[in-house]
Scaffold this motif. Structure first.
Motif, short mmCIF file in Angstrom:
data_model
loop_
_atom_site.label_atom_id
_atom_site.label_comp_id
_atom_site.label_asym_id
_atom_site.label_seq_id
_atom_site.Cartn_x
_atom_site.Cartn_y
_atom_site.Cartn_z
N LEU A 264 43.67 73.62 72.34
CA LEU A 264 42.92 73.22 71.15
C LEU A 264 43.87 73.13 69.96
CD1 LEU A 264 39.70 75.45 71.43
CD2 LEU A 264 40.02 73.10 72.19
N GLY A 265 43.83 71.99 69.26
CA GLY A 265 44.62 71.80 68.05
C GLY A 265 43.70 71.78 66.83
N PHE A 266 43.87 72.74 65.94
CA PHE A 266 43.00 72.90 64.78
C PHE A 266 43.65 72.28 63.54
CE2 PHE A 266 41.76 76.19 67.72
CZ PHE A 266 40.37 76.16 67.66
N ALA A 267 42.81 72.05 62.52
CA ALA A 267 43.32 71.46 61.28
C ALA A 267 44.04 72.48 60.42
CB ALA A 267 42.16 70.83 60.49
N THR A 268 43.61 73.75 60.48
CA THR A 268 44.22 74.80 59.66
C THR A 268 44.48 76.03 60.51
OG1 THR A 268 42.07 75.74 59.00
CG2 THR A 268 42.99 73.99 57.60
N GLU A 269 45.37 76.87 60.01
CA GLU A 269 45.68 78.13 60.71
C GLU A 269 44.49 79.09 60.67
OE1 GLU A 269 49.14 81.61 60.52
OE2 GLU A 269 49.17 79.90 59.13
N GLN A 270 43.69 79.04 59.59
CA GLN A 270 42.53 79.91 59.49
C GLN A 270 41.49 79.60 60.57
OE1 GLN A 270 40.55 79.64 55.73
NE2 GLN A 270 39.12 81.29 56.15
N GLN A 271 41.27 78.33 60.86
CA GLN A 271 40.33 77.96 61.92
C GLN A 271 40.80 78.48 63.28
OE1 GLN A 271 39.79 73.74 61.76
NE2 GLN A 271 38.71 73.77 59.79
N LEU A 272 42.10 78.38 63.53
CA LEU A 272 42.64 78.92 64.79
C LEU A 272 42.43 80.43 64.87
CD1 LEU A 272 44.31 78.73 67.39
CD2 LEU A 272 46.37 78.85 65.99
N HIS A 273 42.66 81.14 63.76
CA HIS A 273 42.48 82.58 63.75
C HIS A 273 41.01 82.95 64.00
CE1 HIS A 273 43.17 86.77 62.70
NE2 HIS A 273 42.16 86.69 61.83
N GLN A 274 40.08 82.24 63.38
CA GLN A 274 38.66 82.52 63.58
C GLN A 274 38.26 82.29 65.04
OE1 GLN A 274 36.64 80.03 60.77
NE2 GLN A 274 37.08 81.35 59.00
N SER B 168 40.21 82.41 67.68
CA SER B 168 40.85 83.43 68.51
C SER B 168 40.10 84.75 68.45
CB SER B 168 42.31 83.61 68.08
OG SER B 168 42.92 84.64 68.81
N GLU B 169 39.69 85.16 67.23
CA GLU B 169 38.95 86.42 67.09
C GLU B 169 37.61 86.33 67.80
OE1 GLU B 169 39.97 89.25 65.80
OE2 GLU B 169 41.94 88.34 65.49
N ARG B 170 36.92 85.19 67.66
CA ARG B 170 35.63 85.06 68.34
C ARG B 170 35.81 85.04 69.85
NH1 ARG B 170 30.67 84.19 66.18
NH2 ARG B 170 31.79 85.12 64.43
N PHE B 171 36.90 84.46 70.35
CA PHE B 171 37.18 84.45 71.79
C PHE B 171 37.33 85.89 72.30
CE2 PHE B 171 39.42 83.92 75.72
CZ PHE B 171 39.06 82.68 76.19
N PHE C 150 43.18 84.06 75.35
CA PHE C 150 43.47 82.94 74.45
C PHE C 150 44.79 83.21 73.76
CE2 PHE C 150 43.19 80.60 70.45
CZ PHE C 150 42.82 79.34 70.91
N THR C 151 45.75 82.30 73.93
CA THR C 151 47.12 82.50 73.42
C THR C 151 47.40 81.49 72.31
OG1 THR C 151 47.81 83.17 75.63
CG2 THR C 151 49.54 82.62 74.06
N LYS C 152 47.89 82.01 71.18
CA LYS C 152 48.33 81.15 70.08
C LYS C 152 49.78 80.72 70.35
CE LYS C 152 45.53 83.53 66.59
NZ LYS C 152 45.59 84.28 65.29
N THR C 153 49.99 79.43 70.57
CA THR C 153 51.34 78.94 70.85
C THR C 153 52.02 78.38 69.61
OG1 THR C 153 50.40 76.82 71.52
CG2 THR C 153 50.78 78.45 73.25
N SER C 154 51.27 78.13 68.54
CA SER C 154 51.85 77.70 67.27
C SER C 154 50.88 78.07 66.16
CB SER C 154 52.14 76.19 67.28
OG SER C 154 50.95 75.45 67.30
N GLN C 155 51.15 77.61 64.93
CA GLN C 155 50.29 77.97 63.80
C GLN C 155 48.92 77.33 63.89
OE1 GLN C 155 52.42 76.96 60.24
NE2 GLN C 155 53.82 78.69 60.40
#
Length: 361
Positions: A94-104, A106-109, A73-78
Protein backbone atom coordinates in the motif's frame (compact mmCIF):
# COMPACT_ATOMS: atom_id res chain seq x y z
CA UNK A 1 -21.48 -11.19 -3.56
CA UNK A 2 -20.16 -8.12 -1.76
CA UNK A 3 -23.49 -6.51 -0.79
CA UNK A 4 -24.43 -9.67 1.06
CA UNK A 5 -21.18 -9.56 3.01
CA UNK A 6 -21.54 -5.88 3.79
CA UNK A 7 -24.95 -6.56 5.38
CA UNK A 8 -23.42 -8.74 8.08
CA UNK A 9 -20.01 -7.05 8.31
CA UNK A 10 -19.27 -3.81 10.12
CA UNK A 11 -16.66 -1.34 8.79
CA UNK A 12 -14.03 -0.43 11.39
CA UNK A 13 -11.52 1.82 9.60
CA UNK A 14 -10.95 3.08 6.04
CA UNK A 15 -8.07 4.78 4.23
CA UNK A 16 -7.19 5.64 0.64
CA UNK A 17 -4.02 4.20 -0.88
CA UNK A 18 -2.46 2.87 -4.07
CA UNK A 19 -2.66 -0.96 -4.00
CA UNK A 20 0.14 -3.23 -5.28
CA UNK A 21 0.66 -7.00 -5.45
CA UNK A 22 3.93 -8.89 -5.71
CA UNK A 23 4.66 -10.45 -9.09
CA UNK A 24 3.81 -14.19 -8.68
CA UNK A 25 6.34 -15.14 -11.35
CA UNK A 26 9.43 -13.37 -9.99
CA UNK A 27 8.40 -12.66 -6.36
CA UNK A 28 10.43 -9.45 -6.69
CA UNK A 29 8.63 -6.70 -8.60
CA UNK A 30 5.43 -4.88 -7.60
CA UNK A 31 2.41 -4.97 -9.94
CA UNK A 32 -0.12 -2.07 -9.57
CA UNK A 33 -3.55 -3.48 -8.67
CA UNK A 34 -5.29 -0.11 -9.08
CA UNK A 35 -4.77 2.77 -11.52
CA UNK A 36 -5.43 5.35 -8.80
CA UNK A 37 -5.88 5.52 -5.04
CA UNK A 38 -8.76 3.34 -3.76
CA UNK A 39 -10.46 2.85 -0.40
CA UNK A 40 -8.95 0.09 1.79
CA UNK A 41 -11.19 -0.87 4.73
CA UNK A 42 -11.12 -3.12 7.80
CA UNK A 43 -14.34 -5.13 8.31
CA UNK A 44 -15.55 -7.28 11.22
CA UNK A 45 -17.75 -10.32 10.50
CA UNK A 46 -19.82 -10.87 13.65
CA UNK A 47 -21.25 -14.21 12.50
CA UNK A 48 -17.88 -15.82 11.73
CA UNK A 49 -16.00 -13.72 14.34
CA UNK A 50 -13.24 -12.80 11.85
CA UNK A 51 -11.61 -9.59 10.63
CA UNK A 52 -10.92 -8.84 6.99
CA UNK A 53 -9.26 -6.20 4.79
CA UNK A 54 -11.35 -5.42 1.71
CA UNK A 55 -10.72 -3.07 -1.21
CA UNK A 56 -12.95 -2.87 -4.27
CA UNK A 57 -12.04 -1.18 -7.55
CA UNK A 58 -15.20 -0.77 -9.64
CA UNK A 59 -16.82 -4.23 -9.59
CA UNK A 60 -13.59 -6.13 -8.88
CA UNK A 61 -12.26 -7.09 -5.44
CA UNK A 62 -8.64 -5.92 -5.33
CA UNK A 63 -8.04 -7.10 -1.73
CA UNK A 64 -10.07 -9.74 0.16
CA UNK A 65 -7.79 -10.83 2.99
CA UNK A 66 -8.73 -12.50 6.28
CA UNK A 67 -6.47 -11.24 9.08
CA UNK A 68 -4.68 -13.89 11.16
CA UNK A 69 -2.53 -13.47 14.30
CA UNK A 70 0.59 -14.49 12.36
CA UNK A 71 0.35 -11.59 9.88
CA UNK A 72 2.68 -8.60 10.20
CA UNK A 73 2.40 -5.19 8.54
CA UNK A 74 5.88 -3.85 7.71
CA UNK A 75 6.73 -0.23 6.92
CA UNK A 76 9.30 -0.33 4.11
CA UNK A 77 9.48 3.46 3.60
CA UNK A 78 7.91 6.69 4.87
CA UNK A 79 4.74 6.20 2.80
CA UNK A 80 4.77 2.49 1.86
CA UNK A 81 3.89 -0.68 3.79
CA UNK A 82 3.27 -4.36 3.02
CA UNK A 83 2.01 -7.64 4.46
CA UNK A 84 1.90 -11.26 3.29
CA UNK A 85 -1.28 -13.32 2.83
CA UNK A 86 -0.36 -17.01 2.93
CA UNK A 87 -3.87 -18.12 1.97
CA UNK A 88 -3.83 -16.10 -1.24
CA UNK A 89 -0.09 -16.86 -1.70
CA UNK A 90 0.72 -13.20 -2.35
CA UNK A 91 2.12 -10.03 -0.77
CA UNK A 92 0.08 -6.82 -0.72
CA UNK A 93 1.67 -3.34 -0.80
CA UNK A 94 0.00 0.00 0.00
CA UNK A 95 1.33 3.44 -1.00
CA UNK A 96 -0.16 6.30 1.04
CA UNK A 97 -0.21 10.03 0.35
CA UNK A 98 1.24 10.98 3.75
CA UNK A 99 3.31 9.37 6.48
CA UNK A 100 0.50 9.99 9.00
CA UNK A 101 -1.94 7.87 6.98
CA UNK A 102 0.59 5.02 6.88
CA UNK A 103 1.06 5.27 10.66
CA UNK A 104 -2.71 5.20 11.29
CA UNK A 105 -3.17 2.14 9.05
CA UNK A 106 -0.25 0.34 10.73
CA UNK A 107 -1.62 0.99 14.24
CA UNK A 108 -5.09 -0.17 13.24
CA UNK A 109 -3.58 -3.31 11.65
CA UNK A 110 -1.90 -4.15 14.98
CA UNK A 111 -5.16 -3.62 16.89
CA UNK A 112 -7.16 -5.79 14.51
CA UNK A 113 -4.48 -8.50 14.58
CA UNK A 114 -4.61 -8.57 18.41
CA UNK A 115 -8.41 -8.76 18.25
CA UNK A 116 -8.15 -11.68 15.79
CA UNK A 117 -5.74 -13.43 18.15
CA UNK A 118 -8.13 -13.02 21.09
CA UNK A 119 -11.03 -14.28 18.97
CA UNK A 120 -9.03 -17.37 17.96
CA UNK A 121 -8.04 -18.06 21.60
CA UNK A 122 -11.67 -17.85 22.69
CA UNK A 123 -12.76 -20.25 19.94
CA UNK A 124 -9.95 -22.66 20.89
CA UNK A 125 -11.03 -22.52 24.55
CA UNK A 126 -14.57 -23.38 23.51
CA UNK A 127 -13.32 -26.32 21.42
CA UNK A 128 -11.18 -27.58 24.32
CA UNK A 129 -14.17 -27.46 26.67
CA UNK A 130 -16.26 -29.34 24.12
CA UNK A 131 -13.53 -31.98 23.65
CA UNK A 132 -13.21 -32.36 27.43
CA UNK A 133 -16.94 -32.95 27.76
CA UNK A 134 -16.85 -35.56 24.98
CA UNK A 135 -13.90 -37.31 26.65
CA UNK A 136 -15.72 -37.50 30.00
CA UNK A 137 -18.87 -38.84 28.34
CA UNK A 138 -16.98 -41.48 26.28
CA UNK A 139 -16.57 -45.08 27.61
CA UNK A 140 -13.34 -45.77 29.50
CA UNK A 141 -12.96 -49.54 28.87
CA UNK A 142 -10.09 -49.32 26.41
CA UNK A 143 -7.28 -51.74 27.13
CA UNK A 144 -3.75 -50.64 27.94
CA UNK A 145 -2.52 -52.23 24.73
CA UNK A 146 -4.78 -50.00 22.60
CA UNK A 147 -3.86 -46.85 24.55
CA UNK A 148 -0.11 -47.39 24.35
CA UNK A 149 1.67 -46.45 21.13
CA UNK A 150 2.99 -49.25 18.90
CA UNK A 151 6.61 -50.24 19.34
CA UNK A 152 8.72 -50.07 16.22
CA UNK A 153 11.51 -52.57 15.65
CA UNK A 154 14.39 -51.52 13.46
CA UNK A 155 16.62 -54.12 11.85
CA UNK A 156 19.99 -53.05 10.62
CA UNK A 157 23.28 -51.68 11.95
CA UNK A 158 23.22 -48.56 14.15
CA UNK A 159 26.07 -47.08 12.17
CA UNK A 160 23.87 -46.92 9.07
CA UNK A 161 21.11 -45.06 10.94
CA UNK A 162 23.59 -42.60 12.46
CA UNK A 163 25.17 -41.74 9.12
CA UNK A 164 21.76 -41.35 7.45
CA UNK A 165 20.52 -39.02 10.20
CA UNK A 166 23.73 -36.96 10.03
CA UNK A 167 23.36 -36.55 6.29
CA UNK A 168 19.70 -35.48 6.67
CA UNK A 169 20.66 -32.88 9.31
CA UNK A 170 23.44 -31.49 7.10
CA UNK A 171 21.17 -31.27 4.06
CA UNK A 172 18.38 -29.64 6.08
CA UNK A 173 20.72 -27.01 7.52
CA UNK A 174 22.07 -26.28 4.01
CA UNK A 175 18.51 -25.84 2.69
CA UNK A 176 17.60 -23.47 5.55
CA UNK A 177 20.72 -21.39 4.93
CA UNK A 178 19.90 -21.09 1.21
CA UNK A 179 16.28 -20.14 1.95
CA UNK A 180 17.47 -17.48 4.40
CA UNK A 181 19.86 -16.01 1.81
CA UNK A 182 17.09 -15.87 -0.83
CA UNK A 183 14.56 -14.34 1.57
CA UNK A 184 17.04 -11.62 2.62
CA UNK A 185 17.71 -10.75 -1.01
CA UNK A 186 13.97 -10.67 -1.84
CA UNK A 187 13.17 -8.44 1.16
CA UNK A 188 15.95 -5.98 0.26
CA UNK A 189 14.73 -5.86 -3.33
CA UNK A 190 11.09 -5.31 -2.27
CA UNK A 191 12.20 -2.49 0.04
CA UNK A 192 14.12 -0.87 -2.81
CA UNK A 193 11.11 -1.28 -5.11
CA UNK A 194 8.92 0.47 -2.54
CA UNK A 195 11.50 3.24 -2.12
CA UNK A 196 11.73 3.58 -5.90
CA UNK A 197 7.92 3.87 -6.10
CA UNK A 198 8.00 6.66 -3.48
CA UNK A 199 10.76 8.49 -5.35
CA UNK A 200 8.91 8.18 -8.65
CA UNK A 201 5.74 9.54 -7.05
CA UNK A 202 7.66 12.49 -5.59
CA UNK A 203 9.44 12.97 -8.91
CA UNK A 204 6.16 13.21 -10.84
CA UNK A 205 4.81 15.74 -8.34
CA UNK A 206 7.98 17.82 -8.56
CA UNK A 207 7.92 17.72 -12.38
CA UNK A 208 4.32 18.98 -12.41
CA UNK A 209 5.20 21.70 -9.90
CA UNK A 210 8.26 22.65 -11.95
CA UNK A 211 6.25 22.96 -15.17
CA UNK A 212 3.70 25.11 -13.37
CA UNK A 213 6.47 27.21 -11.83
CA UNK A 214 8.14 27.69 -15.23
CA UNK A 215 4.83 28.87 -16.70
CA UNK A 216 4.37 31.25 -13.77
CA UNK A 217 7.93 32.52 -14.15
CA UNK A 218 7.35 33.37 -17.81
CA UNK A 219 4.16 35.19 -16.92
CA UNK A 220 5.86 37.03 -14.06
CA UNK A 221 8.76 38.03 -16.32
CA UNK A 222 6.30 39.63 -18.73
CA UNK A 223 4.58 41.43 -15.84
CA UNK A 224 7.98 42.47 -14.51
CA UNK A 225 8.96 43.97 -17.87
CA UNK A 226 5.64 45.84 -18.02
CA UNK A 227 6.12 47.09 -14.45
CA UNK A 228 9.66 48.22 -15.28
CA UNK A 229 8.42 50.14 -18.32
CA UNK A 230 5.68 51.72 -16.21
CA UNK A 231 8.27 52.61 -13.54
CA UNK A 232 10.56 54.24 -16.09
CA UNK A 233 7.66 56.18 -17.54
CA UNK A 234 6.63 57.41 -14.09
CA UNK A 235 10.20 58.36 -13.27
CA UNK A 236 10.40 60.34 -16.48
CA UNK A 237 7.17 62.10 -15.57
CA UNK A 238 8.47 62.90 -12.07
CA UNK A 239 11.72 64.22 -13.56
CA UNK A 240 9.75 66.43 -16.01
CA UNK A 241 7.62 67.71 -13.16
CA UNK A 242 10.70 68.51 -11.07
CA UNK A 243 12.35 70.23 -14.05
CA UNK A 244 9.39 72.39 -15.03
CA UNK A 245 8.38 73.21 -11.48
CA UNK A 246 4.97 74.92 -11.42
CA UNK A 247 4.31 74.52 -15.15
CA UNK A 248 3.26 70.83 -14.74
CA UNK A 249 0.55 69.20 -12.64
CA UNK A 250 0.10 69.96 -9.00
CA UNK A 251 2.10 68.67 -6.05
CA UNK A 252 -0.74 66.27 -5.22
CA UNK A 253 -0.31 64.51 -8.56
CA UNK A 254 3.40 64.38 -7.92
CA UNK A 255 2.84 62.66 -4.57
CA UNK A 256 0.49 60.13 -6.18
CA UNK A 257 3.07 59.30 -8.83
CA UNK A 258 5.77 58.89 -6.18
CA UNK A 259 3.51 56.58 -4.17
CA UNK A 260 2.70 54.52 -7.26
CA UNK A 261 6.39 54.26 -7.99
CA UNK A 262 7.12 52.96 -4.49
CA UNK A 263 4.30 50.38 -4.76
CA UNK A 264 5.64 49.15 -8.07
CA UNK A 265 9.15 48.81 -6.64
CA UNK A 266 7.78 46.80 -3.68
CA UNK A 267 5.88 44.56 -6.11
CA UNK A 268 9.03 44.06 -8.16
CA UNK A 269 10.92 43.05 -5.04
CA UNK A 270 8.22 40.50 -4.10
CA UNK A 271 8.30 38.99 -7.59
CA UNK A 272 12.11 38.70 -7.41
CA UNK A 273 11.79 36.77 -4.14
CA UNK A 274 9.23 34.40 -5.69
CA UNK A 275 11.59 33.79 -8.61
CA UNK A 276 14.40 32.93 -6.16
CA UNK A 277 12.09 30.49 -4.32
CA UNK A 278 11.18 28.76 -7.59
CA UNK A 279 14.85 28.48 -8.52
CA UNK A 280 15.56 26.80 -5.15
CA UNK A 281 12.70 24.35 -5.81
CA UNK A 282 14.28 23.58 -9.14
CA UNK A 283 17.52 22.74 -7.31
CA UNK A 284 15.58 20.40 -4.99
CA UNK A 285 14.09 18.69 -8.03
CA UNK A 286 17.59 17.98 -9.38
CA UNK A 287 18.57 16.54 -5.99
CA UNK A 288 15.50 14.24 -6.04
CA UNK A 289 16.44 13.16 -9.56
CA UNK A 290 19.92 12.27 -8.31
CA UNK A 291 18.46 10.26 -5.42
CA UNK A 292 16.22 8.37 -7.85
CA UNK A 293 19.24 7.49 -10.01
CA UNK A 294 21.07 6.26 -6.91
CA UNK A 295 18.07 4.08 -5.98
CA UNK A 296 18.02 2.60 -9.48
CA UNK A 297 21.74 1.88 -9.19
CA UNK A 298 21.22 0.13 -5.84
CA UNK A 299 18.35 -1.87 -7.35
CA UNK A 300 20.63 -3.03 -10.16
CA UNK A 301 23.23 -4.08 -7.60
CA UNK A 302 20.57 -6.09 -5.71
CA UNK A 303 19.53 -7.79 -8.96
CA UNK A 304 23.14 -8.74 -9.63
CA UNK A 305 23.39 -10.08 -6.09
CA UNK A 306 20.22 -12.11 -6.58
CA UNK A 307 21.61 -13.57 -9.80
CA UNK A 308 24.72 -14.59 -7.88
CA UNK A 309 22.54 -16.15 -5.16
CA UNK A 310 20.54 -18.05 -7.78
CA UNK A 311 23.75 -19.37 -9.28
CA UNK A 312 24.93 -20.50 -5.84
CA UNK A 313 21.56 -22.13 -5.21
CA UNK A 314 21.82 -24.06 -8.47
CA UNK A 315 25.32 -25.25 -7.53
CA UNK A 316 24.14 -26.24 -4.07
CA UNK A 317 21.16 -28.13 -5.51
CA UNK A 318 23.52 -29.96 -7.84
CA UNK A 319 25.79 -30.84 -4.91
CA UNK A 320 22.73 -31.91 -2.93
CA UNK A 321 21.60 -34.17 -5.77
CA UNK A 322 25.07 -35.73 -5.99
CA UNK A 323 25.12 -36.25 -2.21
CA UNK A 324 21.73 -37.97 -2.30
CA UNK A 325 22.91 -40.25 -5.11
CA UNK A 326 26.05 -41.13 -3.15
CA UNK A 327 23.95 -41.84 -0.04
CA UNK A 328 21.57 -44.09 -2.01
CA UNK A 329 24.51 -45.95 -3.50
CA UNK A 330 26.07 -46.35 -0.04
CA UNK A 331 22.79 -47.70 1.34
CA UNK A 332 22.64 -50.27 -1.47
CA UNK A 333 26.21 -51.39 -0.71
CA UNK A 334 25.48 -51.58 3.02
CA UNK A 335 22.36 -53.67 2.35
CA UNK A 336 24.40 -56.01 0.16
CA UNK A 337 27.04 -56.32 2.91
CA UNK A 338 24.29 -57.08 5.45
CA UNK A 339 22.94 -59.85 3.24
CA UNK A 340 26.44 -61.32 2.86
CA UNK A 341 26.95 -61.15 6.65
CA UNK A 342 23.60 -62.88 7.17
CA UNK A 343 24.74 -65.73 4.87
CA UNK A 344 28.11 -65.98 6.67
CA UNK A 345 26.40 -66.00 10.07
CA UNK A 346 24.06 -68.78 8.87
CA UNK A 347 27.04 -70.81 7.61
CA UNK A 348 28.89 -70.30 10.91
CA UNK A 349 25.80 -71.44 12.80
CA UNK A 350 25.64 -74.61 10.73
CA UNK A 351 29.35 -75.21 11.34
CA UNK A 352 28.88 -74.71 15.10
CA UNK A 353 26.03 -77.22 15.19
CA UNK A 354 28.11 -79.72 13.21
CA UNK A 355 31.02 -79.31 15.66
CA UNK A 356 28.66 -79.85 18.61
CA UNK A 357 27.37 -83.08 17.07
CA UNK A 358 30.94 -84.29 16.48
CA UNK A 359 31.87 -83.55 20.09
CA UNK A 360 28.82 -85.41 21.35
CA UNK A 361 29.84 -88.48 19.39
Amino acid sequence: MFPHHREREQPIFSARAHVFQIDPATKRNWIPASKHAVTVSFFYDANRNVYRIISVGGTKAIINCTITPSMTFTKTSQKFGQWADSRANTVYGLGFATEQQLHQFSERFKEVKDAARLAREKSQDKMELANTALTIAAPQDLSDELQSPPVMCVNGPEDKMFRSQSADITLSSEKERIKKMLSEGSICEMNLDAELFTLQDSNSKLVAALHEANANVEQWKKQLAAYQEETERLRDQVADLEAHGGQGPSDLLKDELTQSLEELEALLKAKDEEIHILQSKKTEYHEMEQEREEAIHRLQEIEMRNMELERRVQNTEQNLSNTLEDRDRMEVEIQRAIEILDVKIFDLNDLRQSLVKLLDK
